[in-house]
Write an enzyme that holds these catalytic residues in place. Structure first.
Site, mmCIF file in Angstrom:
data_model
loop_
_atom_site.group_PDB
_atom_site.id
_atom_site.type_symbol
_atom_site.label_atom_id
_atom_site.label_comp_id
_atom_site.label_asym_id
_atom_site.label_seq_id
_atom_site.Cartn_x
_atom_site.Cartn_y
_atom_site.Cartn_z
ATOM 1 N N TYR A 109 0.890 -1.022 0.057
ATOM 2 C CA TYR A 109 -0.036 -0.009 -0.017
ATOM 3 C C TYR A 109 0.768 1.259 -0.159
ATOM 4 O O TYR A 109 0.548 2.036 -1.000
ATOM 5 C CB TYR A 109 -1.066 0.022 1.101
ATOM 6 C CG TYR A 109 -1.808 0.996 1.238
ATOM 7 C CD1 TYR A 109 -2.936 1.039 0.549
ATOM 8 C CD2 TYR A 109 -1.554 2.079 2.223
ATOM 9 C CE1 TYR A 109 -3.901 2.360 0.621
ATOM 10 C CE2 TYR A 109 -2.400 3.395 2.279
ATOM 11 C CZ TYR A 109 -3.372 3.202 1.388
ATOM 12 O OH TYR A 109 -4.503 4.378 1.502
ATOM 13 N N LYS B 191 1.207 4.284 -3.097
ATOM 14 C CA LYS B 191 0.945 5.577 -2.795
ATOM 15 C C LYS B 191 2.092 6.578 -3.085
ATOM 16 O O LYS B 191 1.803 7.578 -3.477
ATOM 17 C CB LYS B 191 0.213 5.755 -1.525
ATOM 18 C CG LYS B 191 -1.170 4.757 -1.086
ATOM 19 C CD LYS B 191 -2.170 5.447 -2.518
ATOM 20 C CE LYS B 191 -3.612 4.996 -1.732
ATOM 21 N NZ LYS B 191 -4.585 5.584 -2.866
#
Length: 211
Positions: free
Chosen positions: A140, A144
């Site tokens: 994750y 990002k």
């Protein structure tokens, strides 16, 4: 766009007078009907943003109906809480496909429309996890960080051609995904003590920032 930040953003844009095209892998009949009942010009198209065939069909539909998109909001994303050493290649790739490949494909195909008209705004919903390190979120966090890098690159490539590209980087948002946290008083107090406003963000906060 069926829930959370995506739904609240769709609702706000509809209220502001935009014709909104919502996308999600989940059924959209309910969310679309809800916003239409409120007077919004809203339609939905179900599909996977990490599929270039779907993104091409979505962009083509918008172009045929409206000429070009004025605004693109890349909000689709998935999280995975998992120690790095236990993260499989398939899990890593799925997160990258949705959180990074999807926004790239949408920027590419809708960006072409905007560049041809020399006007448009793209907002990528990234995360504070793209600005630092949050444990047990290797895939994750990396996705990002990549999304913020993509945002900066496209802003440099397209800004002088009439298309603005920006990112919003929320912290913890009160949503279904964060329910275990905000239903735990001790955890919630610990987290909110480190937030300047002293509270978690609501989906509506992020929608207003995007708008």
């Amino acid at each position: 766009a069926a829930q959370g930040v995506g739904f609240e953003t769709s609702q706000l844009f509809a209220t502001l007078g935009y014709h909104v095209v919502m996308t999600d892998v989940q059924p959209l009949d309910g969310p679309v009907a809800c916003l239409q009942a409120g007077g919004g010009q809203v339609e939905g198209m179900v599909g996977d943003v990490s599929s270039e065939a779907f993104v091409e069909s979505l962009a083509s539909r918008v172009a045929q109906a409206h000429g070009a998109a004025d605004v693109l909001v890349n909000n689709a994303g998935i999280s995975m809480i998992q120690p790095a050493e236990d993260t499989t290649a398939d899990q890593w790739q799925r997160v990258m496909n949705v959180n990074l490949l999807g926004p790239f494909l949408l920027c590419k195909h809708f960006g072409r429309q905007m560049l041809a008209r020399r006007s448009g705004s793209i907002v990528n919903v990234a995360s504070v996890a793209g600005l630092g390190g949050v444990i047990h979120r290797a895939a994750y966090n990396a996705s990002k960080h990549g999304l913020i890098g993509l945002t900066r690159t496209l802003a440099g490539e397209w800004g002088g051609r009439g298309v603005r590209v920006n990112a919003v980087c929320p912290g913890l948002i009160r949503s279904a995904a964060s329910q275990p946290i905000w239903e735990n008083p001790a955890a919630l107090t610990a987290i909110e003590s480190g937030i300047p406003l002293g509270r978690m963000a609501e989906p509506e906060d992020i929608a207003r920032t995007v708008a």
